[in-house]
Write a protein that holds these residues in place. Structure first.
Motif, PDB file in Angstrom:
ATOM      1  N   GLY A  61     -73.114  75.001 -73.336  1.00  0.00           N
ATOM      2  CA  GLY A  61     -72.512  76.384 -73.184  1.00  0.00           C
ATOM      3  C   GLY A  61     -72.911  77.183 -71.876  1.00  0.00           C
ATOM      4  O   GLY A  61     -72.162  77.743 -71.236  1.00  0.00           O
ATOM      5  N   LEU A  62     -74.175  77.135 -71.741  1.00  0.00           N
ATOM      6  CA  LEU A  62     -74.891  77.796 -70.426  1.00  0.00           C
ATOM      7  C   LEU A  62     -74.518  76.935 -69.144  1.00  0.00           C
ATOM      8  O   LEU A  62     -74.333  77.345 -68.227  1.00  0.00           O
ATOM      9  CB  LEU A  62     -76.449  77.698 -70.684  1.00  0.00           C
ATOM     10  N   LEU A  63     -74.568  75.685 -69.503  1.00  0.00           N
ATOM     11  CA  LEU A  63     -74.047  74.656 -68.070  1.00  0.00           C
ATOM     12  C   LEU A  63     -72.635  75.015 -67.778  1.00  0.00           C
ATOM     13  O   LEU A  63     -72.437  75.203 -66.694  1.00  0.00           O
ATOM     14  CB  LEU A  63     -73.955  73.303 -68.721  1.00  0.00           C
ATOM     15  N   ASN A  64     -71.658  75.547 -68.773  1.00  0.00           N
ATOM     16  CA  ASN A  64     -70.050  75.862 -68.233  1.00  0.00           C
ATOM     17  C   ASN A  64     -70.192  77.307 -67.982  1.00  0.00           C
ATOM     18  O   ASN A  64     -69.013  77.933 -67.865  1.00  0.00           O
ATOM     19  CB  ASN A  64     -69.372  75.595 -69.614  1.00  0.00           C
ATOM     20  N   SER A  65     -71.368  78.017 -67.980  1.00  0.00           N
ATOM     21  CA  SER A  65     -71.336  79.641 -67.574  1.00  0.00           C
ATOM     22  C   SER A  65     -71.071  79.784 -66.042  1.00  0.00           C
ATOM     23  O   SER A  65     -71.696  79.099 -65.365  1.00  0.00           O
ATOM     24  CB  SER A  65     -72.411  80.100 -68.417  1.00  0.00           C
ATOM     25  N   PRO A  66     -70.397  80.907 -65.744  1.00  0.00           N
ATOM     26  CA  PRO A  66     -70.352  81.368 -64.380  1.00  0.00           C
ATOM     27  C   PRO A  66     -71.730  81.669 -63.846  1.00  0.00           C
ATOM     28  O   PRO A  66     -71.688  82.077 -62.463  1.00  0.00           O
ATOM     29  CB  PRO A  66     -69.251  82.243 -64.432  1.00  0.00           C
ATOM     30  N   SER A  67     -72.679  82.022 -64.739  1.00  0.00           N
ATOM     31  CA  SER A  67     -73.862  82.719 -64.283  1.00  0.00           C
ATOM     32  C   SER A  67     -75.022  81.571 -64.716  1.00  0.00           C
ATOM     33  O   SER A  67     -75.061  81.097 -65.627  1.00  0.00           O
ATOM     34  CB  SER A  67     -74.296  83.911 -64.973  1.00  0.00           C
ATOM     35  N   ARG A  68     -76.120  81.651 -63.963  1.00  0.00           N
ATOM     36  CA  ARG A  68     -77.190  80.971 -64.083  1.00  0.00           C
ATOM     37  C   ARG A  68     -78.475  81.663 -64.465  1.00  0.00           C
ATOM     38  O   ARG A  68     -79.747  81.180 -64.400  1.00  0.00           O
ATOM     39  CB  ARG A  68     -77.643  80.034 -62.871  1.00  0.00           C
TER      40      ARG A  68
END
Length: 454
Positions: A61-68
């Motif tokens: 889910g984090l990989l596909n998030s617009p934020s890092r």
């Protein structure tokens, strides 16, 4: 919140464990973020003692998030499981920023107690450079902390209080409560406080003061004390920033290093790596070599058939059937090469033409060849029918490709082909987009199935 604003990280992700401590922090952040200009891109919760395998879904889910930028709320076990899962997923350290709350500030000590090999090298690289929020009251070097310890030692003759820094927080909370009740009594009278017949608000109750653990200040209904931002570097904690109750952020002089050994402040926005098939990949080179070799064999076979077309052994095979078959196979054989590199609208259109025309050519040749054998071997029909001449065979072979070409020309006139980015596991891939997807689907299905059904 102050740290996020200080670095202009306006869009973040939140990972919190399902316990009273982390859930409270997460709820507070979600409630206060909009007013402070902070956007929560994704929010995840996990079990208190999650295993790395149970964190895999959160990592995806984090990989596909617009934020890092990721705010982690939980203890050292959550941090350990999260980074082990991140390392297993191949996260690149330089692409991320991790901020952990005070509950995980003992992470270096936790790592030192792990058996050798229980924390992978990839996970260690991912962890290096993360930040921990820690209240000054809980740092043994703080003057007020040391003063309280000295008072304890003077009374009890030991330093056992060192083992329980949260005892100081508990003491401050009790003092804050007493001061709040006294403030209400002074404003509304003791009787009103006892009877709870006053109209006091939470702001009336929360009184700033200088406690034994440091300044106690409030923003709205939240306590805002002195915090230090600890930067985890090469297995040790380095104090990078001090955040004061008034929101002032004071650098300590130490150069903060973000994950990936970066000193410049990273942007919160995700820069998705572009994934595409490259000529340099070994398996791609092998695939292209096989396709090219197959093409050479097909063309060599076609040349032999043309050269010996008048011989008895070749003449009965039907050159007018074999050539469309060879051409169709050759055109379809070019498809693997069209999948290499970054897609463009022209490449998308060429893929359709090559695939559909190619497969229709060779399937039509097989269809007509089958029909010819049927005509020759059925004596009843043969006795009353005319022989199939070359032009008749070629006309039959080209009928379906001609009809398909007309359909494709119509599709290209009535619709457009473009490219778009599709996000898959943290990588952006260029895909072909058709303005009339239904018509395109019908065309592909018709081009592939009609020759077979016929």
């Amino acid at each position: 919140m102050t740290l996020l604003q200080y670095y202009n990280w306006t869009t973040v992700n939140v990972v919190a464990s399902r316990d009273t401590y982390a859930t409270g922090l997460s709820t507070s952040l979600h409630n206060d973020a909009p007013a402070q200009g902070i956007n929560i891109a994704t929010s995840w919760d996990c079990a208190y003692h999650s295993k790395p395998s149970e964190m895999a879904g959160i990592i995806q889910g984090l990989l596909n998030s617009p934020s890092r930028v990721v705010v982690v709320m939980g203890d050292v076990n959550i941090v350990y499981a999260l980074f082990m899962a991140g390392a297993a997923a191949g996260l690149v350290p330089s692409e991320w920023v991790w901020i952990c709350t005070e509950g995980a500030a003992g992470f270096p000590l936790f790592l030192s107690g792990l058996p050798p090999g229980n924390f992978s090298q990839a996970a260690a690289k991912l962890v290096d450079g993360i930040m921990f929020m820690n209240p000054v009251e809980g740092i043994p070097s703080a003057p007020r902390y040391q003063q309280a310890v000295a008072q304890w030692q003077g009374v009890y003759g030991n330093t056992d209080i060192f083992q329980c820094p949260y005892c100081f927080f508990f003491h401050s909370c009790l003092e804050a409560h007493v001061r709040g009740v006294l403030a209400l009594a002074q404003k509304y009278g003791p009787a009103a406080v006892v009877a709870r017949s006053h109209s006091a608000t939470l702001v009336d109750y929360l009184v700033p003061f200088d406690s034994s653990t440091g300044p106690v200040a409030y923003v709205g209904a939240n306590r805002k004390g002195v915090y230090q931002v600890l930067n985890y570097l090469d297995g040790a904690m380095v104090t990078a920033l001090t955040i004061h109750p008034n929101g002032v952020v004071e650098p300590t002089g130490s150069t903060i290093r973000f994950p990936g050994n970066r000193t410049e402040v990273p942007d919160w926005a995700t820069v998705y790596p572009l994934g595409f098939i490259s000529w340099r990949e070994p398996m791609i080179a092998v695939t292209v070599a096989l396709a090219a070799s197959t093409g050479l064999v097909i063309f060599a076979t076609a040349w032999v058939l043309v050269y010996y077309r008048k011989t008895r052994r070749v003449r009965h095979l039907g050159l007018q059937l074999l050539l469309p078959l060879v051409i169709g196979l050759s055109v379809v054989g070019m498809m693997p090469m069209m999948q290499i590199g970054k897609f463009t609208p022209l490449m998308c259109a060429l893929q359709n033409w090559l695939l559909l025309i190619g497969q229709t050519l060779y399937l039509s040749a097989i269809l007509v060849k089958t029909y010819r054998v049927y005509r020759v071997h059925d004596n009843r029909i043969l006795a009353t029918s005319k022989s199939l001449r070359t032009r008749n065979i070629i006309a039959r072979v080209l009928t379906l490709p001609f009809l398909l070409t007309v359909m494709m020309v119509f599709e290209n006139i009535s619709s457009s082909t473009s490219t778009a980015l599709e996000l898959v596991d943290g990588q952006s891939h260029v895909i072909c987009v058709f303005s009339q997807p239904l018509a395109h689907t019908v065309l592909v299905s018709t081009g592939g199935t009609v020759p077979i059904l016929q």
